[in-house]
Write a protein that holds these residues in place. Structure first.
Motif, PDB file in Angstrom:
ATOM      1  N   HIS A 173      42.259  38.533  43.880  1.00  0.00           N
ATOM      2  CA  HIS A 173      42.840  37.862  42.714  1.00  0.00           C
ATOM      3  C   HIS A 173      44.231  38.392  42.370  1.00  0.00           C
ATOM      4  CE1 HIS A 173      39.014  35.885  41.870  1.00  0.00           C
ATOM      5  NE2 HIS A 173      38.420  37.055  42.075  1.00  0.00           N
ATOM      6  N   TYR A 174      44.737  39.332  43.160  1.00  0.00           N
ATOM      7  CA  TYR A 174      46.081  39.882  42.920  1.00  0.00           C
ATOM      8  C   TYR A 174      47.093  38.941  43.554  1.00  0.00           C
ATOM      9  CZ  TYR A 174      49.812  43.415  42.666  1.00  0.00           C
ATOM     10  OH  TYR A 174      50.975  44.094  42.388  1.00  0.00           O
ATOM     11  N   PRO A 175      48.016  38.348  42.791  1.00  0.00           N
ATOM     12  CA  PRO A 175      48.843  37.247  43.300  1.00  0.00           C
ATOM     13  C   PRO A 175      50.016  37.667  44.178  1.00  0.00           C
ATOM     14  CG  PRO A 175      49.409  37.691  41.013  1.00  0.00           C
ATOM     15  CD  PRO A 175      48.252  38.594  41.353  1.00  0.00           C
ATOM     16  N   ASP A 176      50.427  38.927  44.138  1.00  0.00           N
ATOM     17  CA  ASP A 176      51.644  39.353  44.827  1.00  0.00           C
ATOM     18  C   ASP A 176      51.332  39.981  46.183  1.00  0.00           C
ATOM     19  OD1 ASP A 176      52.908  38.504  42.548  1.00  0.00           O
ATOM     20  OD2 ASP A 176      53.216  40.515  41.731  1.00  0.00           O
ATOM     21  N   PRO A 177      52.349  40.107  47.032  1.00  0.00           N
ATOM     22  CA  PRO A 177      52.123  40.771  48.323  1.00  0.00           C
ATOM     23  C   PRO A 177      51.694  42.229  48.139  1.00  0.00           C
ATOM     24  CG  PRO A 177      54.216  39.575  48.318  1.00  0.00           C
ATOM     25  CD  PRO A 177      53.724  39.581  46.902  1.00  0.00           C
ATOM     26  N   ILE A 178      50.802  42.689  49.005  1.00  0.00           N
ATOM     27  CA  ILE A 178      50.415  44.095  49.088  1.00  0.00           C
ATOM     28  C   ILE A 178      50.645  44.517  50.528  1.00  0.00           C
ATOM     29  CG2 ILE A 178      48.578  45.790  48.831  1.00  0.00           C
ATOM     30  CD1 ILE A 178      47.184  43.905  46.884  1.00  0.00           C
ATOM     31  N   ALA A 179      51.634  45.386  50.743  1.00  0.00           N
ATOM     32  CA  ALA A 179      51.955  45.803  52.102  1.00  0.00           C
ATOM     33  C   ALA A 179      50.966  46.847  52.612  1.00  0.00           C
ATOM     34  CB  ALA A 179      53.373  46.351  52.157  1.00  0.00           C
ATOM     35  N   THR A 190      45.828  51.451  40.701  1.00  0.00           N
ATOM     36  CA  THR A 190      47.173  51.634  40.176  1.00  0.00           C
ATOM     37  C   THR A 190      48.096  50.645  40.860  1.00  0.00           C
ATOM     38  OG1 THR A 190      46.920  53.973  39.615  1.00  0.00           O
ATOM     39  CG2 THR A 190      49.146  53.183  40.006  1.00  0.00           C
ATOM     40  N   ASP A 191      48.719  49.803  40.067  1.00  0.00           N
ATOM     41  CA  ASP A 191      49.695  48.839  40.565  1.00  0.00           C
ATOM     42  C   ASP A 191      51.045  49.556  40.586  1.00  0.00           C
ATOM     43  OD1 ASP A 191      51.577  46.820  40.905  1.00  0.00           O
ATOM     44  OD2 ASP A 191      50.471  45.360  39.717  1.00  0.00           O
ATOM     45  N   VAL A 192      51.484  49.978  41.761  1.00  0.00           N
ATOM     46  CA  VAL A 192      52.713  50.755  41.883  1.00  0.00           C
ATOM     47  C   VAL A 192      53.916  49.937  41.436  1.00  0.00           C
ATOM     48  CG1 VAL A 192      54.241  51.936  43.518  1.00  0.00           C
ATOM     49  CG2 VAL A 192      51.752  52.198  43.708  1.00  0.00           C
ATOM     50  N   LYS A 193      53.926  48.663  41.750  1.00  0.00           N
ATOM     51  CA  LYS A 193      55.051  47.798  41.383  1.00  0.00           C
ATOM     52  C   LYS A 193      55.212  47.716  39.876  1.00  0.00           C
ATOM     53  CE  LYS A 193      56.457  42.918  41.633  1.00  0.00           C
ATOM     54  NZ  LYS A 193      56.087  41.593  42.200  1.00  0.00           N
ATOM     55  N   ARG A 194      54.103  47.521  39.172  1.00  0.00           N
ATOM     56  CA  ARG A 194      54.154  47.335  37.715  1.00  0.00           C
ATOM     57  C   ARG A 194      53.891  48.625  36.943  1.00  0.00           C
ATOM     58  NH1 ARG A 194      51.830  42.699  39.923  1.00  0.00           N
ATOM     59  NH2 ARG A 194      52.935  40.770  39.363  1.00  0.00           N
ATOM     60  N   MET A 225      54.635  50.020  18.665  1.00  0.00           N
ATOM     61  CA  MET A 225      55.629  48.949  18.736  1.00  0.00           C
ATOM     62  C   MET A 225      54.953  47.714  19.315  1.00  0.00           C
ATOM     63  SD  MET A 225      58.333  50.568  17.611  1.00  0.00           S
ATOM     64  CE  MET A 225      59.764  49.637  18.120  1.00  0.00           C
ATOM     65  N   SER A 226      54.818  46.684  18.498  1.00  0.00           N
ATOM     66  CA  SER A 226      54.069  45.499  18.925  1.00  0.00           C
ATOM     67  C   SER A 226      54.703  44.830  20.139  1.00  0.00           C
ATOM     68  CB  SER A 226      53.955  44.505  17.769  1.00  0.00           C
ATOM     69  OG  SER A 226      55.233  44.124  17.309  1.00  0.00           O
ATOM     70  N   HIS A 227      56.033  44.849  20.237  1.00  0.00           N
ATOM     71  CA  HIS A 227      56.671  44.181  21.372  1.00  0.00           C
ATOM     72  C   HIS A 227      56.430  44.959  22.668  1.00  0.00           C
ATOM     73  CE1 HIS A 227      59.809  47.147  20.414  1.00  0.00           C
ATOM     74  NE2 HIS A 227      60.249  46.974  21.634  1.00  0.00           N
ATOM     75  N   ARG A 228      56.280  46.289  22.569  1.00  0.00           N
ATOM     76  CA  ARG A 228      55.988  47.064  23.773  1.00  0.00           C
ATOM     77  C   ARG A 228      54.542  46.849  24.207  1.00  0.00           C
ATOM     78  NH1 ARG A 228      58.566  48.159  27.413  1.00  0.00           N
ATOM     79  NH2 ARG A 228      58.146  50.358  27.832  1.00  0.00           N
ATOM     80  N   PHE A 229      53.636  46.747  23.225  1.00  0.00           N
ATOM     81  CA  PHE A 229      52.260  46.444  23.595  1.00  0.00           C
ATOM     82  C   PHE A 229      52.168  45.058  24.237  1.00  0.00           C
ATOM     83  CE2 PHE A 229      48.109  44.558  22.734  1.00  0.00           C
ATOM     84  CZ  PHE A 229      47.311  45.462  23.422  1.00  0.00           C
ATOM     85  N   GLU A 230      52.942  44.109  23.739  1.00  0.00           N
ATOM     86  CA  GLU A 230      52.949  42.768  24.326  1.00  0.00           C
ATOM     87  C   GLU A 230      53.446  42.831  25.769  1.00  0.00           C
ATOM     88  OE1 GLU A 230      52.112  38.871  24.656  1.00  0.00           O
ATOM     89  OE2 GLU A 230      51.616  40.198  22.969  1.00  0.00           O
ATOM     90  N   THR A 231      54.394  43.722  26.045  1.00  0.00           N
ATOM     91  CA  THR A 231      54.846  43.920  27.422  1.00  0.00           C
ATOM     92  C   THR A 231      53.698  44.377  28.309  1.00  0.00           C
ATOM     93  OG1 THR A 231      57.106  44.452  26.746  1.00  0.00           O
ATOM     94  CG2 THR A 231      56.405  45.257  28.902  1.00  0.00           C
ATOM     95  N   LEU A 232      52.887  45.303  27.799  1.00  0.00           N
ATOM     96  CA  LEU A 232      51.727  45.773  28.563  1.00  0.00           C
ATOM     97  C   LEU A 232      50.770  44.619  28.851  1.00  0.00           C
ATOM     98  CD1 LEU A 232      50.049  48.189  29.704  1.00  0.00           C
ATOM     99  CD2 LEU A 232      48.947  48.305  27.471  1.00  0.00           C
ATOM    100  N   MET A 233      50.480  43.812  27.854  1.00  0.00           N
ATOM    101  CA  MET A 233      49.563  42.680  28.031  1.00  0.00           C
ATOM    102  C   MET A 233      50.106  41.686  29.061  1.00  0.00           C
ATOM    103  SD  MET A 233      46.700  42.811  26.325  1.00  0.00           S
ATOM    104  CE  MET A 233      46.287  41.083  26.523  1.00  0.00           C
ATOM    105  N   GLN A 234      51.377  41.349  28.931  1.00  0.00           N
ATOM    106  CA  GLN A 234      51.978  40.389  29.850  1.00  0.00           C
ATOM    107  C   GLN A 234      51.998  40.916  31.282  1.00  0.00           C
ATOM    108  OE1 GLN A 234      55.822  39.679  28.101  1.00  0.00           O
ATOM    109  NE2 GLN A 234      55.023  38.356  26.486  1.00  0.00           N
ATOM    110  N   GLN A 242      48.490  40.668  32.701  1.00  0.00           N
ATOM    111  CA  GLN A 242      48.188  39.271  33.013  1.00  0.00           C
ATOM    112  C   GLN A 242      48.883  38.828  34.294  1.00  0.00           C
ATOM    113  OE1 GLN A 242      49.419  37.461  29.345  1.00  0.00           O
ATOM    114  NE2 GLN A 242      47.508  37.932  28.284  1.00  0.00           N
ATOM    115  N   ALA A 243      50.102  39.332  34.522  1.00  0.00           N
ATOM    116  CA  ALA A 243      50.816  38.981  35.749  1.00  0.00           C
ATOM    117  C   ALA A 243      50.147  39.602  36.969  1.00  0.00           C
ATOM    118  CB  ALA A 243      52.270  39.446  35.654  1.00  0.00           C
ATOM    119  N   ALA A 244      49.572  40.797  36.799  1.00  0.00           N
ATOM    120  CA  ALA A 244      48.930  41.484  37.922  1.00  0.00           C
ATOM    121  C   ALA A 244      47.595  40.848  38.286  1.00  0.00           C
ATOM    122  CB  ALA A 244      48.740  42.958  37.588  1.00  0.00           C
ATOM    123  N   PHE A 245      46.790  40.526  37.271  1.00  0.00           N
ATOM    124  CA  PHE A 245      45.471  39.939  37.504  1.00  0.00           C
ATOM    125  C   PHE A 245      45.234  38.804  36.504  1.00  0.00           C
ATOM    126  CE2 PHE A 245      44.924  44.124  39.454  1.00  0.00           C
ATOM    127  CZ  PHE A 245      44.285  43.786  40.640  1.00  0.00           C
TER     128      PHE A 245
END
Length: 401
Positions: free
Chosen positions: A182-188, A295-299, A326-335, A338-341
């Motif tokens: 379910h991980y959408p990005d390349p994994i080398a 651990t997602d090294v990219k993110r 900081m709500s905007h930093r937590f939103e960064t974590l959530m986003q 979501q991008a990873a999985f």
């Protein structure tokens, strides 16, 4: 019986109290919070990453520094401060970013981690506490072969220390951990360590404190902020509070960076530690979610399965000495999660059950400060950064007289 006081009831403090109880001390555990593990240990990444105690300062992070300062890397934020302590810490951090120092720091941390792992297994034989502990292994997902090959030398050095580490293809790793489909990005490539684990550090602290109270008579005082270290000539003799009677001791262990202002001036120097703020959230695990820590090294995100829940942690905000959520930093974590999985953290999954943010005190080398203080009977067990959970028992063993 000799008396010991431990200041700080996070994983470092509770582990120190455990070691002192075993050594025959009458121990009192203090914390300004209302219960154990209510600070940096409360809802951290939960991974027991014995094979991945890599120092924060590294050549790869140094290469990313321009982008970090320009706020182009969502995982890191660095706010420059005109503070002598911060400037000294930053300079020493840069000095520790060479390849040789990174290797030395990482291998030193790995040795503490190996011992910590062995001590945890011993502890659980005598105190079979439940904290969703599971040896579920860990995988590092590398987006390119080059990014993985940069770590080939340190991987081989870790193998020589005794860690079981293998480099897998995406297909090989997906056989072990189907959630990678379910991980959408390349994994080398994937670096896999089957001996790593995960568990709830807050529950561990709470349960171990209860066990130590029952078996060793551990005393606790919460909602207590220490105002001063008492001493006679060159020996620590106890602590004082604002609204209650002082406590006496033969041994005093400080395990929280927030108590550094209590230390004698001889035990403080510019740039010893600086707080780095991180974030996490805990959600109900999707039926197809990972059973292996990832651990997602990219993110720069970590995912830790905890029973029927999943802990996601990341971000490193450096610079502000007084942190706040900081709500905007937590939103960064959530986003980013979501991008990873996206299959596990989509909008249909609902909001997370618990959110957290806390500051971890980090040394320029990432090696914790574990040593005797300038006063006889005073010991320091500080600056574990993001590795406090992993290093807790191995570090605590070194401060038990």
């Amino acid at each position: 019986m000799k008396k010991a006081i431990v200041i700080g009831a996070g994983v470092a403090g509770v582990a120190s109290a455990y070691m002192l109880c075993k050594a025959g001390f009458a121990v009192t555990l203090l914390d300004e919070k209302p219960a154990p593990a209510m600070g940096s240990s409360h809802q951290n990444g939960a991974q027991l990453s014995y094979a991945y105690c890599d120092a924060l300062a590294s050549p790869s992070l140094l290469a990313q520094l321009p982008g970090i300062l320009l706020k182009r890397d969502p995982a890191y934020r660095c706010t420059l401060q005109a503070d002598p302590d911060f400037l000294a810490w930053g300079l020493r951090f840069l000095i520790n970013s060479t390849s040789a120092r990174f290797s030395n720091n990482t291998l030193t941390l790995s040795r503490i981690a190996l011992r910590s792992h062995a001590l945890l297994l011993e502890l659980l034989e005598k105190h079979p506490i439940e904290f969703d502990y599971e040896i579920n292994g860990k995988m590092l997902l590398y987006p390119t072969l080059e990014s993985c090959q940069k770590h080939a030398k340190i991987l081989e050095q870790k193998r020589q220390q005794g860690f079981q580490l293998s480099v897998l293809t995406r297909e090989e790793a997906t056989v072990i951990e189907p959630a990678l489909a379910h991980y959408p990005d390349p994994i080398a490539s994937v670096v896999y360590s089957p001996g790593d684990a995960a568990g709830r550090p807050d529950v561990f602290c709470q349960k171990l404190v209860e066990s130590l109270q029952h078996e060793y008579g551990l005393k606790t005082q919460f909602n207590q902020k220490v105002q001063r270290i008492n001493h006679t000539k060159d020996r620590a003799t106890g602590v004082s509070f604002r609204d209650s009677a002082p406590l006496e001791c033969d041994t005093l262990v400080i395990t929280t960076g927030q108590s550094c202002d209590l230390l004698p001036s001889k035990d403080r120097s510019l740039g010893d530690m600086w707080p780095v703020q991180g974030y996490s959230f805990t959600a109900d695990a999707h039926p197809q979610a990972m059973q292996t820590s990832i651990t997602d090294v990219k993110r720069k995100l970590v995912f830790a399965p905890l029973g029927k829940e999943l802990r996601v942690a990341g971000l490193a905000d450096i610079g502000q000495h007084r942190f706040q959520f900081m709500s905007h930093r937590f939103e960064t974590l959530m986003q980013t999660a979501q991008a990873a999985f996206p299959h596990f953290f989509g909008e249909d999954q609902g909001p997370p059950k618990r959110v957290w943010s806390g500051a971890r005190y980090v040394t320029p080398s990432s090696q914790p400060i574990i040593r005797r203080g300038s006063l006889a009977g005073l010991y320091l067990n500080l600056g574990h950064g993001t590795l406090g959970w992993t290093l807790s028992l191995g570090a605590a063993e070194q401060v038990a007289p």
